[in-house]
Design an enzyme around this catalytic site. Structure first.
Site, PDB file in Angstrom:
ATOM      1  N   THR A   4      87.978  76.359 -27.463  1.00  0.00           N
ATOM      2  CA  THR A   4      87.071  75.518 -28.256  1.00  0.00           C
ATOM      3  C   THR A   4      87.881  74.399 -28.884  1.00  0.00           C
ATOM      4  O   THR A   4      88.765  74.649 -29.705  1.00  0.00           O
ATOM      5  CB  THR A   4      86.380  76.373 -29.331  1.00  0.00           C
ATOM      6  OG1 THR A   4      85.702  77.431 -28.657  1.00  0.00           O
ATOM      7  CG2 THR A   4      85.387  75.558 -30.132  1.00  0.00           C
ATOM      8  N   LYS A  36      79.349  73.301 -27.773  1.00  0.00           N
ATOM      9  CA  LYS A  36      79.949  74.531 -28.288  1.00  0.00           C
ATOM     10  C   LYS A  36      79.898  74.568 -29.822  1.00  0.00           C
ATOM     11  O   LYS A  36      79.481  75.550 -30.427  1.00  0.00           O
ATOM     12  CB  LYS A  36      81.398  74.637 -27.786  1.00  0.00           C
ATOM     13  CG  LYS A  36      82.182  75.764 -28.388  1.00  0.00           C
ATOM     14  CD  LYS A  36      81.649  77.115 -27.961  1.00  0.00           C
ATOM     15  CE  LYS A  36      82.254  78.217 -28.786  1.00  0.00           C
ATOM     16  NZ  LYS A  36      81.656  79.515 -28.532  1.00  0.00           N
ATOM     17  N   ASP A  57     100.380  84.250 -19.742  1.00  0.00           N
ATOM     18  CA  ASP A  57     100.460  84.207 -21.214  1.00  0.00           C
ATOM     19  C   ASP A  57     101.926  84.059 -21.601  1.00  0.00           C
ATOM     20  O   ASP A  57     102.814  84.562 -20.904  1.00  0.00           O
ATOM     21  CB  ASP A  57      99.869  85.488 -21.820  1.00  0.00           C
ATOM     22  CG  ASP A  57      99.441  85.282 -23.272  1.00  0.00           C
ATOM     23  OD1 ASP A  57      98.220  85.246 -23.523  1.00  0.00           O
ATOM     24  OD2 ASP A  57     100.329  85.151 -24.152  1.00  0.00           O
ATOM     25  N   THR A  69      92.942  78.287 -30.568  1.00  0.00           N
ATOM     26  CA  THR A  69      92.926  77.012 -31.292  1.00  0.00           C
ATOM     27  C   THR A  69      92.610  77.323 -32.756  1.00  0.00           C
ATOM     28  O   THR A  69      91.506  77.068 -33.230  1.00  0.00           O
ATOM     29  CB  THR A  69      91.852  76.069 -30.706  1.00  0.00           C
ATOM     30  OG1 THR A  69      90.612  76.804 -30.569  1.00  0.00           O
ATOM     31  CG2 THR A  69      92.240  75.524 -29.359  1.00  0.00           C
ATOM     32  N   LEU A  72      68.989  86.596 -37.722  1.00  0.00           N
ATOM     33  CA  LEU A  72      68.275  86.477 -38.995  1.00  0.00           C
ATOM     34  C   LEU A  72      68.589  87.686 -39.867  1.00  0.00           C
ATOM     35  O   LEU A  72      67.801  88.050 -40.728  1.00  0.00           O
ATOM     36  CB  LEU A  72      66.763  86.395 -38.741  1.00  0.00           C
ATOM     37  CG  LEU A  72      66.224  85.038 -38.274  1.00  0.00           C
ATOM     38  CD1 LEU A  72      64.732  85.122 -37.981  1.00  0.00           C
ATOM     39  CD2 LEU A  72      66.490  83.946 -39.324  1.00  0.00           C
ATOM     40  N   ASP A  73      69.738  88.333 -39.616  1.00  0.00           N
ATOM     41  CA  ASP A  73      70.067  89.519 -40.393  1.00  0.00           C
ATOM     42  C   ASP A  73      70.762  89.143 -41.692  1.00  0.00           C
ATOM     43  O   ASP A  73      71.845  88.552 -41.673  1.00  0.00           O
ATOM     44  CB  ASP A  73      70.963  90.467 -39.575  1.00  0.00           C
ATOM     45  CG  ASP A  73      70.212  91.013 -38.386  1.00  0.00           C
ATOM     46  OD1 ASP A  73      69.045  91.405 -38.557  1.00  0.00           O
ATOM     47  OD2 ASP A  73      70.777  91.012 -37.269  1.00  0.00           O
ATOM     48  N   ALA A  74      70.130  89.522 -42.796  1.00  0.00           N
ATOM     49  CA  ALA A  74      70.732  89.235 -44.102  1.00  0.00           C
ATOM     50  C   ALA A  74      71.825  90.266 -44.381  1.00  0.00           C
ATOM     51  O   ALA A  74      71.797  91.372 -43.847  1.00  0.00           O
ATOM     52  CB  ALA A  74      69.658  89.298 -45.179  1.00  0.00           C
ATOM     53  N   GLY A  75      72.782  89.907 -45.221  1.00  0.00           N
ATOM     54  CA  GLY A  75      73.852  90.848 -45.584  1.00  0.00           C
ATOM     55  C   GLY A  75      75.097  90.118 -46.022  1.00  0.00           C
ATOM     56  O   GLY A  75      75.030  89.062 -46.673  1.00  0.00           O
ATOM     57  N   CYS A  87      85.418  82.926 -34.585  1.00  0.00           N
ATOM     58  CA  CYS A  87      84.802  81.675 -34.127  1.00  0.00           C
ATOM     59  C   CYS A  87      83.996  80.932 -35.187  1.00  0.00           C
ATOM     60  O   CYS A  87      84.273  79.769 -35.451  1.00  0.00           O
ATOM     61  CB  CYS A  87      83.933  81.945 -32.901  1.00  0.00           C
ATOM     62  SG  CYS A  87      84.916  82.344 -31.456  1.00  0.00           S
TER      63      CYS A  87
HETATM   64  N1  LIG Z   1      87.087  85.189 -29.061  1.00  0.00           N
HETATM   65  C1  LIG Z   1      85.880  84.715 -28.877  1.00  0.00           C
HETATM   66  O1  LIG Z   1      84.869  85.396 -29.097  1.00  0.00           O
HETATM   67  C2  LIG Z   1      85.680  83.305 -28.369  1.00  0.00           C
HETATM   68  C3  LIG Z   1      84.425  82.933 -27.880  1.00  0.00           C
HETATM   69  C4  LIG Z   1      84.250  81.636 -27.425  1.00  0.00           C
HETATM   70  C5  LIG Z   1      85.301  80.727 -27.472  1.00  0.00           C
HETATM   71  N2  LIG Z   1      86.507  81.118 -27.983  1.00  0.00           N
HETATM   72  C6  LIG Z   1      87.607  80.141 -27.985  1.00  0.00           C
HETATM   73  O2  LIG Z   1      88.475  80.453 -26.901  1.00  0.00           O
HETATM   74  C7  LIG Z   1      89.840  80.190 -27.268  1.00  0.00           C
HETATM   75  C8  LIG Z   1      90.670  81.443 -27.084  1.00  0.00           C
HETATM   76  O3  LIG Z   1      90.214  82.424 -28.012  1.00  0.00           O
HETATM   77  P1  LIG Z   1      90.659  83.955 -27.936  1.00  0.00           P
HETATM   78  O4  LIG Z   1      89.845  84.679 -28.940  1.00  0.00           O
HETATM   79  O5  LIG Z   1      90.645  84.394 -26.518  1.00  0.00           O
HETATM   80  O6  LIG Z   1      92.168  83.837 -28.436  1.00  0.00           O
HETATM   81  P2  LIG Z   1      93.289  85.008 -28.415  1.00  0.00           P
HETATM   82  O7  LIG Z   1      94.130  84.746 -29.609  1.00  0.00           O
HETATM   83  O8  LIG Z   1      92.670  86.331 -28.216  1.00  0.00           O
HETATM   84  O9  LIG Z   1      94.128  84.686 -27.091  1.00  0.00           O
HETATM   85  C9  LIG Z   1      94.889  83.525 -26.928  1.00  0.00           C
HETATM   86  C10 LIG Z   1      96.060  83.844 -26.015  1.00  0.00           C
HETATM   87  O10 LIG Z   1      96.689  82.605 -25.670  1.00  0.00           O
HETATM   88  C11 LIG Z   1      98.086  82.851 -25.620  1.00  0.00           C
HETATM   89  N3  LIG Z   1      98.804  81.555 -25.738  1.00  0.00           N
HETATM   90  C12 LIG Z   1      98.893  80.746 -26.821  1.00  0.00           C
HETATM   91  N4  LIG Z   1      99.636  79.662 -26.509  1.00  0.00           N
HETATM   92  C13 LIG Z   1     100.025  79.798 -25.212  1.00  0.00           C
HETATM   93  C14 LIG Z   1     100.820  79.012 -24.338  1.00  0.00           C
HETATM   94  N5  LIG Z   1     101.349  77.853 -24.735  1.00  0.00           N
HETATM   95  N6  LIG Z   1     101.018  79.462 -23.081  1.00  0.00           N
HETATM   96  C15 LIG Z   1     100.482  80.637 -22.668  1.00  0.00           C
HETATM   97  N7  LIG Z   1      99.738  81.433 -23.461  1.00  0.00           N
HETATM   98  C16 LIG Z   1      99.512  81.016 -24.714  1.00  0.00           C
HETATM   99  C17 LIG Z   1      98.345  83.792 -26.781  1.00  0.00           C
HETATM  100  O11 LIG Z   1      99.581  84.469 -26.609  1.00  0.00           O
HETATM  101  C18 LIG Z   1      97.128  84.725 -26.675  1.00  0.00           C
HETATM  102  O12 LIG Z   1      97.395  85.829 -25.848  1.00  0.00           O
HETATM  103  C19 LIG Z   1      89.786  79.659 -28.701  1.00  0.00           C
HETATM  104  O13 LIG Z   1      89.740  78.260 -28.660  1.00  0.00           O
HETATM  105  C20 LIG Z   1      88.475  80.206 -29.219  1.00  0.00           C
HETATM  106  O14 LIG Z   1      87.926  79.396 -30.236  1.00  0.00           O
HETATM  107  C21 LIG Z   1      86.715  82.386 -28.406  1.00  0.00           C
END
Ligand SMILES: NC(=O)c1ccc[n+]([C@@H]2O[C@H](COP(=O)([O-])OP(=O)(O)OC[C@H]3O[C@@H](n4cnc5c(N)ncnc54)[C@H](O)[C@@H]3O)[C@@H](O)[C@H]2O)c1
Length: 457
Positions: A128, A230, A34, A88, A276-279, A286
């Site tokens: 994503t 996705k 990271d 993203t 199907l949970d309303a609220g 995401c």
């Molecule tokens: N969180 C979810 O429930 C979930 C579920 C499915 C898909 N996704 C997708 O997965 C991806 C990641 O989501 P997340 O929730 O884990 O994000 P997050 O923000 O929790 O984690 C992202 C990490 O990437 C690091 N990062 C960013 N740029 C970097 C770089 N250039 N080099 C090294 N590290 C870098 C950030 O410091 C951070 O720690 C997104 O595209 C999201 O849409 C997320």
């Protein structure tokens, strides 16, 4: 015996850390990278940057197979497979901002051009990303390589969208409904199947249950279709919730109970009972971002996504409905104290990205109400994001003197709130707006509260 791989994961967030921990758990050697130095330092010391059930134990148990680092280069030299799992976020126009993915892809290209490798590096997109990003990542790796000493580099780009849910991310990763892989290269697909074999065959040891008794479907397709799966999955789930909310709003007008209605329709196998949970509606890191990104992609291609636009508009209306319901019994919000119970966007996570609690708190504050928030794990984060909101660390303290309470996030402890104690602590009119239809209306009324749910009397 399943093959063991050297796996790199770039991005140590919700997706990256869980992916890394689960890959180590099924026997692979993992390096999580990271760019956030503090995050990596903490991880080295065993401190998790996020709240996610079972993740800490999973990392601790497999610690000898997981390394944490801020350096991409050694990972590109040593790994067989690198997952890109960086964030993203939505850009100003709603489209996904790919700058983090682009930085990683370029970095991989540069590093690849500086090392000798026997086999092509498999670069897996787990973030994503919009349809077409696989080709974009390939182009950026190539561009990065051209900046290095040896422009000729060997790699394969694969799309492997992630479907985990925060709050049960470890469980979802070990026991997924399906694994989706998109690639143009058969050999890369074969390697990915080997990587996932312990999960596909459910052959790894675990105490978690219930575990599937049949093989996990391994869906292979082209890059664009994998990326689309996705978005289509999240758009469908968000639309399903908005549909339930539409029905709830009609139920409210005709005196029907949406809980009975959704239970009745959910028994139809073609519909199914979940989502199907309303609220209050959907939020989180995401659904809002992915639905907006899919709409932006459609519009880029001159297609107006009518169903998605309606799903978004119903969702926005649900947030405003909370305010309408509060006003019905409080009349003016000015000078009223409102407790928000649950602040994270859903239970069992500390994630506040696009959490309904924050937008509701902002509207309430702007109308002169005093907002007091409580959450079992996200309180400190919420206080940092919204200094105007008073955050307390006990639900009954939040209720003390509150004219109204909104159940925003249905944490188990909030579902089981002591309603009589709540009524004793609250001030008139003692209104409970149940944003998740999680509390029995009769029990709330018997305790002396005014109860308002969504789509039910
Ligand atoms: N969180 C979810 O429930 C979930 C579920 C499915 C898909 N996704 C997708 O997965 C991806 C990641 O989501 P997340 O929730 O884990 O994000 P997050 O923000 O929790 O984690 C992202 C990490 O990437 C690091 N990062 C960013 N740029 C970097 C770089 N250039 N080099 C090294 N590290 C870098 C950030 O410091 C951070 O720690 C997104 O595209 C999201 O849409 C997320």
């Amino acid at each position: 015996m399943a093959e063991r791989f050297d796996v790199g994961v770039v991005g140590a967030g919700y997706v990256g850390l869980v992916t890394g921990a689960c890959m180590a758990h099924i026997g692979h050697t993992v390096t999580c990278v990271d760019k956030n130095e503090g995050r990596i330092e903490n991880l080295k010391r065993g401190k998790l940057p996020i709240y996610e059930p079972q993740l800490g134990e999973m990392i601790a148990r497999n610690r000898k197979r997981i390394r944490f680092s801020t350096e991409l280069h050694p990972l590109v030299r040593e790994a067989d497979i690198v997952f890109i799992a960086v964030d993203t976020p939505p850009g100003d126009d709603g489209a996904a901002d790919l700058s983090n993915v682009a930085a990683v892809a370029r970095g991989i290209g540069r590093s690849l051009s500086e090392v000798e490798r026997e086999r092509p590096l498999i670069v897996v997109n787990k973030s994503t990303v919009p349809v077409g990003s696989g080709d974009y990542v390939s182009m950026l790796i190539q561009e990065g390589a051209e900046e290095g000493p040896n422009g000729e580099v060997s790699y394969r780009v694969v799309s492997n969208p992630e479907f985990l849910r925060e709050g049960s991310a470890v469980y979802d990763s070990l026991f997924p409904d399906r694994i989706v892989l998109g690639a143009e290269d058969r050999e890369a697909l074969h390697t990915m199947r080997e990587l996932y074999r312990p999960i596909i065959e459910q052959s790894f040891a675990t105490e978690l249950d219930p575990r599937p008794t049949v093989a996990v479907p391994f869906v292979t397709t082209d890059l664009a279709s994998a990326e689309m799966i996705k978005y289509a999955a999240n758009a469908f789930l968000a639309t399903k919730i908005s549909f339930a909310n539409e029905i709830a709003n009609i139920c409210e007008r005709v005196g029907a109970d949406v809980k009975s209605v959704t239970a009745g329709i959910g028994l139809d196998h073609r519909i199914g009972p979940r989502f199907l949970d309303a609220g209050i509606g959907w939020g989180g890191s995401c659904f809002p971002k992915d639905v907006r990104a899919l709409m932006a992609t459609a519009r880029e291609h001159e297609y107006e996504p009518a169903i998605l636009a309606a799903a978004v508009s119903v969702n926005e209306r649900q947030r405003r409905l909370v305010i309408t319901k509060l006003q019905r019994d409080l009349h003016t919000l000015k000078g009223k104290r409102v407790a928000l119970l649950g602040l994270s966007f859903k239970p069992n996570t500390d994630d506040l990205r696009e959490a309904p609690s924050l937008s509701i708190a902002r509207i309430l504050e702007s109308r002169g109400a005093r907002v007091v928030g409580y959450d079992p794990v996200a309180g400190k984060r919420a206080a940092a994001l919204m200094p105007e909101m008073k955050v307390v660390f006990d639900p009954y303290e939040a209720l003390k003197g509150a004219n109204a309470a909104v159940l925003v996030t249905e944490w188990e402890e909030l579902r089981n709130l002591d309603l009589e104690r709540a009524a004793t602590l609250m001030a008139r009119p003692r209104l409970l707006v149940d944003g998740r239809n999680a509390i029995e209306p009769a029990a709330a009324r018997a305790a002396g509260l005014i109860y308002q749910g969504f789509g039910r009397e």
